[in-house]
Design an enzyme around this catalytic site. Structure first.
Site, PDB file in Angstrom:
ATOM      1  N   GLY A 172       5.227  -4.143  -2.251  1.00  0.00           N
ATOM      2  CA  GLY A 172       4.384  -5.025  -1.464  1.00  0.00           C
ATOM      3  C   GLY A 172       3.021  -5.165  -2.103  1.00  0.00           C
ATOM      4  N   GLN A 192      -5.812  -6.986  -2.231  1.00  0.00           N
ATOM      5  CA  GLN A 192      -5.565  -6.096  -3.370  1.00  0.00           C
ATOM      6  C   GLN A 192      -5.736  -6.803  -4.705  1.00  0.00           C
ATOM      7  OE1 GLN A 192      -1.611  -4.574  -1.669  1.00  0.00           O
ATOM      8  NE2 GLN A 192      -2.400  -2.831  -2.788  1.00  0.00           N
ATOM      9  N   CYS A 243       0.289   3.287  -2.437  1.00  0.00           N
ATOM     10  CA  CYS A 243      -0.345   1.968  -2.474  1.00  0.00           C
ATOM     11  C   CYS A 243      -0.856   1.715  -3.883  1.00  0.00           C
ATOM     12  CB  CYS A 243      -1.498   1.960  -1.475  1.00  0.00           C
ATOM     13  SG  CYS A 243      -2.382   0.394  -1.392  1.00  0.00           S
ATOM     14  N   LEU A 244      -0.644   0.492  -4.366  1.00  0.00           N
ATOM     15  CA  LEU A 244      -1.089   0.155  -5.727  1.00  0.00           C
ATOM     16  C   LEU A 244      -2.620   0.142  -5.829  1.00  0.00           C
ATOM     17  CD1 LEU A 244       1.490  -2.681  -6.546  1.00  0.00           C
ATOM     18  CD2 LEU A 244       1.538  -0.288  -7.307  1.00  0.00           C
ATOM     19  N   HIS A 275       2.327  -1.701   6.465  1.00  0.00           N
ATOM     20  CA  HIS A 275       1.351  -1.289   5.451  1.00  0.00           C
ATOM     21  C   HIS A 275       0.618  -2.513   4.889  1.00  0.00           C
ATOM     22  CE1 HIS A 275       0.285   1.237   1.735  1.00  0.00           C
ATOM     23  NE2 HIS A 275      -0.026   0.003   1.372  1.00  0.00           N
ATOM     24  N   GLU A 276       1.380  -3.573   4.593  1.00  0.00           N
ATOM     25  CA  GLU A 276       0.774  -4.757   3.968  1.00  0.00           C
ATOM     26  C   GLU A 276      -0.088  -5.558   4.947  1.00  0.00           C
ATOM     27  OE1 GLU A 276       0.729  -4.829   0.858  1.00  0.00           O
ATOM     28  OE2 GLU A 276       2.301  -3.342   0.565  1.00  0.00           O
ATOM     29  N   HIS A 279      -3.488  -4.168   5.291  1.00  0.00           N
ATOM     30  CA  HIS A 279      -4.430  -4.549   4.227  1.00  0.00           C
ATOM     31  C   HIS A 279      -5.246  -5.782   4.629  1.00  0.00           C
ATOM     32  CE1 HIS A 279      -3.794  -1.971   0.768  1.00  0.00           C
ATOM     33  NE2 HIS A 279      -2.474  -2.114   0.820  1.00  0.00           N
TER      34      HIS A 279
HETATM   35 NI    NI Z   1      -1.132  -0.905  -0.139  1.00  0.00          NI
END
Ligand code: NI
Length: 169
Positions: free
Chosen positions: A46, A51, A91-92, A138-139, A142
């Site tokens: 995701g 991000q 998470c990236l 989670h996304e 963000h």
């Molecule tokens: Ni994330």
């Protein structure tokens, strides 16, 4: 918007409440495609707009089992199960000293109903449970400036934050 740059923990963009997308244009479609490529290149499941430095409400995600890709514009979780479960998240944008994602167990609702607009402008909704429910929660977090580490407390949070502080930007 060709140069999308990954943002990492400490960047104020990740803490910004994103604003709704008002129209689906060529630039948005291109950005969504680029985000799918970035997600795959980093073996993620995701990626949300902030991000990559954009404070608008859209995200891409992939269900790991069938590798189905979703491009969600203005996604909204409209209901959450009372039942929760614990899963490991990474998470990236939350990296450790080795430049790799830091992982931690997080408790969240086991299933959710999400509504969104797809890249063709169609209104869709789906009930998701298990891993896809985890990813979409989670996304969408963000888009509200929330990171998974915000759900940790005490010694677990301290352990994760110690790793994050070792990350060199
Ligand atoms: Ni994330």
């Amino acid at each position: 918007m060709n140069n999308l740059e990954m943002r990492v923990c400490g960047d104020p963009i990740l803490r910004t409440e994103c604003t709704p997308v008002e129209k689906i244009d060529a630039e948005l479609l291109h950005t969504l495609d680029t985000m799918v490529e970035m997600m795959r290149a980093q073996s993620g499941v995701g990626l949300a707009a902030p991000q990559v430095g954009i404070t608008k409400r859209f995200l891409v995600m992939m269900t790991p089992d069938d590798e189905k890709v979703f491009k969600m514009i203005n996604p909204k979780i409209i209901s959450r199960s009372e039942k929760t479960c614990i899963m490991e998240e990474g998470c990236l944008s939350v990296l450790g000293g080795d430049n790799l994602p830091v992982y931690a167990n997080v408790s969240r609702p086991e299933s959710v109903v999400v509504e969104w607009t797809d890249e063709n402008g169609q209104q869709l909704s789906a009930e998701m449970s298990g891993v896809p429910a985890r990813i979409v929660q989670h996304e969408t977090d963000h888009l509200n400036g929330v990171l998974f580490i915000d759900y940790l407390s005490g010694a677990r949070r301290e352990m994760v934050m110690r790793k994050v502080r070792r990350h060199k930007k």
